[in-house]
Design an enzyme around this catalytic site. Structure first.
Site: not given
Length: 195
Positions: A97, A99-102, A162
């Site tokens: 992820s 953002s690391g926030t999905t 990605e």
């Protein structure tokens, strides 16, 4: 049929794209911390089963890694597939992820941790909820999809992240393969034959 009319890129435009993408990816992967990848590989090798998850293109990039880990003889599942069993203690979940926030990925990570599974996270943000939740985090120095300013990356959205996820997965596979001196024909016997 779309009513949008798009121009075919010139060879010069394609050459520019090759330069941008190859230069950005080279710079990003050279900034990876080999210790982070080695620690993550250790967690993966110590697991009973390996699960991979990511939304959109990040998830697609991790599917490449799932296939290669299967070639090593490891038990690998893709989160969301109909035959994926429940994750349990002793398993590891790898999440990509940017953002690391999905929200969906954070929820999946929390579920894995709640049952006692290990969590490996690939993200651009070391202070993100997923990075904080992780047992091992691999920090990719790339723009997240929400960072649209051109200074972060000339590529669209999270493309650089990605691409780096695919690269990290191949690095992990290659390092495990070489460290263990597994003959190529052993890997090849596990390659899909229902094609």
């Amino acid at each position: 049929m779309s009513s949008i009319s798009l121009a075919t890129p010139t060879a010069s435009c394609v050459e520019d794209a090759i330069g941008v993408i190859s230069n950005e990816l080279t710079e990003t992967v050279r900034a990876l911390d080999p210790q982070e990848v080695a620690k993550a590989a250790g967690v993966v090798l110590g697991a009973r089963r390996i699960y991979v998850a990511g939304a959109g293109r990040s998830g697609l990039s991790l599917r490449f890694t799932a296939m290669r880990l299967m070639h090593l003889g490891l038990s690998v599942c893709v989160v969301g597939d109909t035959t994926t069993p429940a994750i349990e203690s002793g398993d590891v979940l790898i999440i990509a992820s940017g953002s690391g926030t999905t929200r969906g990925m954070v929820a999946i990570g929390e579920t894995a941790k709640k049952v006692g599974a290990h969590l490996v996270v690939l993200t651009t943000d070391a202070s993100s909820p997923l990075a904080k939740l992780a047992d091992e985090a691999i920090i990719v120095r790339a723009a997240g999809k929400q960072q649209v300013e051109r200074a972060a990356s000339k590529q669209y959205a999270g493309s650089l992240f990605e691409q780096a996820v695919l690269f990290v997965g191949d690095v992990m596979f290659h390092a495990i393969w070489q460290q263990n001196q597994i003959p190529t024909d052993v890997l090849w016997r596990r390659h899909a034959n229902l094609e």
